[in-house]
Scaffold this active site. Structure first.
Site, PDB file in Angstrom:
ATOM      1  N   HIS A 158      22.924  16.508 114.137  1.00 25.70           N
ATOM      2  CA  HIS A 158      23.122  15.477 113.098  1.00 25.70           C
ATOM      3  C   HIS A 158      21.833  14.747 112.750  1.00 25.70           C
ATOM      4  CE1 HIS A 158      27.578  15.509 112.804  1.00 25.70           C
ATOM      5  NE2 HIS A 158      27.444  16.124 113.964  1.00 25.70           N
ATOM      6  N   ASP A 366      15.740  10.228 108.888  1.00 22.14           N
ATOM      7  CA  ASP A 366      17.198  10.258 109.055  1.00 22.14           C
ATOM      8  C   ASP A 366      17.670  11.695 108.894  1.00 22.14           C
ATOM      9  OD1 ASP A 366      19.712   9.137 109.431  1.00 22.14           O
ATOM     10  OD2 ASP A 366      19.317   7.513 108.023  1.00 22.14           O
TER      11      ASP A 366
HETATM   12  P1  ADQ Z   1      24.075   7.408 111.766  1.00 22.90           P
HETATM   13  O1  ADQ Z   1      22.679   7.251 112.231  1.00 22.90           O
HETATM   14  O2  ADQ Z   1      25.072   6.531 112.421  1.00 22.90           O
HETATM   15  O3  ADQ Z   1      24.559   8.916 111.865  1.00 22.90           O
HETATM   16  P2  ADQ Z   1      24.856   7.363 108.867  1.00 22.90           P
HETATM   17  O4  ADQ Z   1      24.808   8.761 108.383  1.00 22.90           O
HETATM   18  O5  ADQ Z   1      24.368   6.421 107.840  1.00 22.90           O
HETATM   19  O6  ADQ Z   1      23.997   7.077 110.166  1.00 22.90           O
HETATM   20  O7  ADQ Z   1      26.372   7.064 109.235  1.00 22.90           O
HETATM   21  C1  ADQ Z   1      26.785   5.827 109.574  1.00 22.90           C
HETATM   22  C2  ADQ Z   1      28.298   5.710 109.392  1.00 22.90           C
HETATM   23  O8  ADQ Z   1      28.665   4.503 110.014  1.00 22.90           O
HETATM   24  C3  ADQ Z   1      28.680   5.619 107.925  1.00 22.90           C
HETATM   25  O9  ADQ Z   1      29.919   6.246 107.700  1.00 22.90           O
HETATM   26  C4  ADQ Z   1      28.779   4.107 107.703  1.00 22.90           C
HETATM   27  O10 ADQ Z   1      29.703   3.708 106.719  1.00 22.90           O
HETATM   28  C5  ADQ Z   1      29.204   3.595 109.058  1.00 22.90           C
HETATM   29  N1  ADQ Z   1      28.637   2.251 109.274  1.00 22.90           N
HETATM   30  C6  ADQ Z   1      27.355   1.888 109.270  1.00 22.90           C
HETATM   31  N2  ADQ Z   1      27.234   0.559 109.446  1.00 22.90           N
HETATM   32  C7  ADQ Z   1      28.473   0.060 109.560  1.00 22.90           C
HETATM   33  C8  ADQ Z   1      29.027  -1.252 109.735  1.00 22.90           C
HETATM   34  N3  ADQ Z   1      28.289  -2.344 109.793  1.00 22.90           N
HETATM   35  N4  ADQ Z   1      30.361  -1.362 109.824  1.00 22.90           N
HETATM   36  C9  ADQ Z   1      31.135  -0.263 109.738  1.00 22.90           C
HETATM   37  N5  ADQ Z   1      30.684   0.991 109.557  1.00 22.90           N
HETATM   38  C10 ADQ Z   1      29.374   1.147 109.462  1.00 22.90           C
HETATM   39  C11 ADQ Z   1      23.989  10.167 112.331  1.00 22.90           C
HETATM   40  C12 ADQ Z   1      22.633  10.533 111.731  1.00 22.90           C
HETATM   41  C13 ADQ Z   1      22.702  10.567 110.212  1.00 22.90           C
HETATM   42  C14 ADQ Z   1      23.806  11.539 109.771  1.00 22.90           C
HETATM   43  C15 ADQ Z   1      25.113  11.213 110.484  1.00 22.90           C
HETATM   44  C16 ADQ Z   1      26.184  12.255 110.184  1.00 22.90           C
HETATM   45  O11 ADQ Z   1      21.639   9.595 112.158  1.00 22.90           O
HETATM   46  O12 ADQ Z   1      21.460  10.966 109.641  1.00 22.90           O
HETATM   47  O13 ADQ Z   1      23.992  11.418 108.363  1.00 22.90           O
HETATM   48  O14 ADQ Z   1      24.922  11.186 111.893  1.00 22.90           O
HETATM   49  O15 ADQ Z   1      25.724  13.553 110.393  1.00 22.90           O
END
Ligand code: ADQ
Length: 470
Positions: A158, A366
């Site tokens: 991921h 990311d």
């Molecule tokens: P993350 O680093 O966690 O994931 P991201 O892809 O942005 O980053 O996903 C975060 C998820 O958590 C999103 O669905 C978002 O809505 C939710 N989220 C974030 N902040 C929140 C908050 N304050 N309250 C509730 N929900 C919140 C890792 C990798 C990424 C990759 C994903 C999926 O780092 O690059 O896209 O896995 O593969």
């Protein structure tokens, strides 16, 4: 068709899969429901050795079994807090300066992978296909193979895969790549990540890479591919619209008193570029006095991994920056940055995204960044906000309707904000349509189904075969 076995560091609860969890949990659960199977991993609890060894705890939901184990304090410290999050995470995000390497932690990482694999073996059936997720579990297939498991095993990373020169900083880099070669299929978020893996194989492992992404290394053959994780955009759009007149949105609207709104949502992590983002916003207020008092940045960033020292530091840095900037530009009735250390329900976030004029998503590195995709999906097509997105998010390769920025260029980010704040409706709509088309073409279902289709098409190994398929 055999069952699907999903293994991830954390397992969503049956309740979470029905709505409150992020898209990923919902997507993976969809595949599990279709094929029937098991979702196996850590429960999130730290427990005594007796309780850990008694696991897994099984919970049934239709055709899906949730199987979870607790970790002892030592396992948690070495495997999770140590090697996974203080070595692999920073290095894979190009932050060698924040990484540490401890042999005992690495040994713990391998020990916990072997222990988890041993627990899973008892739940496996011969026709199952096994899908392992993320950097915590790199040695998992190797451990399963050493227990005689010949099922097809795929791995999806991921987060970014670093260029070889960066990966070499982790002393056991060769063992890690050797472990990866025990999978039948390796999935990456972007072509850059896949290329970085191929570069390591050819330059440092005397392996070969074919045009179709097949790899031969360490005496094994495996496939590699790019699978761009997505969201279900129409579901998000519907959710954002449904909740747009709820109290939290009305309260926010009222408190803004007609000011423009920039929204940012991230886990509180140094890879997300939060300090750089705050400084770019400060520059906007500094260089364009007309925006002072007329634009607010809402940053939602719940703390994660708060027992890892580097996460305590980023939290302090951000609190300092928010305080400093607010001290400089606040008025009696105006606070430029509203910085909230909270987790929000998903539907609340989507409806807040819909209220804003800009989604400001600027990671330094990311994997994909699902927030960028969620932001686009949540917009009102009649009056959409603009996504200002870092070129270092995997999503940048797909969302050509975004305003792209380099997060190391504060003035560039400030100019992008100005441009987005002043963008006319027709340009915003055009960009939104382009982005929505990209999201629909490559949604979460496409990601999941194409990975599983490719994994199912790998030839089955004969029993006794050690590494990747022959
Ligand atoms: P993350 O680093 O966690 O994931 P991201 O892809 O942005 O980053 O996903 C975060 C998820 O958590 C999103 O669905 C978002 O809505 C939710 N989220 C974030 N902040 C929140 C908050 N304050 N309250 C509730 N929900 C919140 C890792 C990798 C990424 C990759 C994903 C999926 O780092 O690059 O896209 O896995 O593969």
């Amino acid at each position: 068709m055999g069952r699907l076995i999903v293994v991830s560091n954390r397992v969503a609860t049956p309740t979470e899969t029905k709505g409150s969890a992020g898209g990923l949990a919902v997507g993976v659960f969809g595949a599990l429901k279709d094929a029937g199977g098991v979702w196996f991993g850590w429960s999130g609890d730290v427990v005594s050795e007796t309780v850990a060894n008694a696991g897994p705890m099984l919970e049934q939901d239709g055709a899906v079994t949730f199987a979870t184990v607790g970790l002892t304090r030592k396992d948690y410290d070495q495997y999770y807090r140590g090697f996974s999050n203080a070595t692999l995470w920073p290095v894979f995000h190009y932050r060698n300066d924040l990484a540490r390497y401890e042999r005992e932690e690495y040994a713990g990482y391998r020990r916990v992978n072997a222990w988890l694999a041993h627990k899973l073996v008892k739940l496996l059936e011969p026709d199952d296909i096994i899908w392992i997720h993320d950097y915590h579990l790199i040695p998992f297939a190797e451990a399963l193979r050493s227990e005689g498991v010949t099922n097809r095993i795929g791995f999806f990373l991921h987060i970014p895969f670093p260029a070889p020169q960066i990966l070499l900083n982790i002393p056991p880099h060769e063992e890690l790549v050797k472990s990866l070669s025990c999978y039948d299929l390796l999935g990456f978020q972007t072509a850059t990540d896949q290329q970085a893996f191929h570069d390591y194989v050819t330059r440092h492992a005397r392996g070969t890479v074919s045009a179709d992404g097949s790899v031969e290394a360490f005496g094994r053959k495996l496939r590699t591919g790019v699978y761009r994780i997505g969201v279900f955009p129409d579901e998000i759009a519907e959710q954002a619209k449904r909740y747009e007149s709820r109290q939290h949105v009305l309260e926010l609207k009222q408190s803004l008193e007609g000011r423009k709104l920039i929204m940012s949502v991230d886990r509180l992590d140094y890879s997300k570029g939060l300090v750089e983002r705050f400084r770019a916003f400060e520059l906007l207020l500094e260089r364009s006095p007309e925006w002072r008092g007329n634009v607010t940045l809402v940053q939602i960033a719940p703390p994660t991994r708060s027992d890892v020292a580097t996460y305590q530091k980023i939290r302090q840095d951000l609190e300092y920056e928010a305080g400093r900037i607010n001290g400089r530009y606040s008025g009696l009735d105006y606070t430029p940055i509203r910085y909230l250390n909270q987790q929000y329900d998903r539907w609340k976030l989507m409806s807040l995204f819909r209220e804003s004029q800009i989604g400001f998503v600027t990671p330094l590195h990311d994997g994909m960044n699902l927030v960028a995709k969620e932001y686009v999906a949540a917009q009102n097509p009649d009056d959409p906000g603009v996504l200002v997105l870092s070129i270092f998010a995997g999503a940048a390769a797909e969302l050509s309707g975004a305003v792209l920025v380099n997060p190391h260029d504060a003035i560039g980010m400030c100019e992008a904000l100005q441009r987005a704040l002043q963008m006319p409706l027709d340009a915003r709509q055009r960009r939104h349509e382009i982005n929505m088309a990209a999201l629909r073409e490559n949604d979460l279902g496409v990601w999941r189904d194409s990975f599983l289709r490719d994994l199912r098409s790998v030839p089955v190994r004969r029993s006794g075969e050690g590494g990747g398929h022959q």
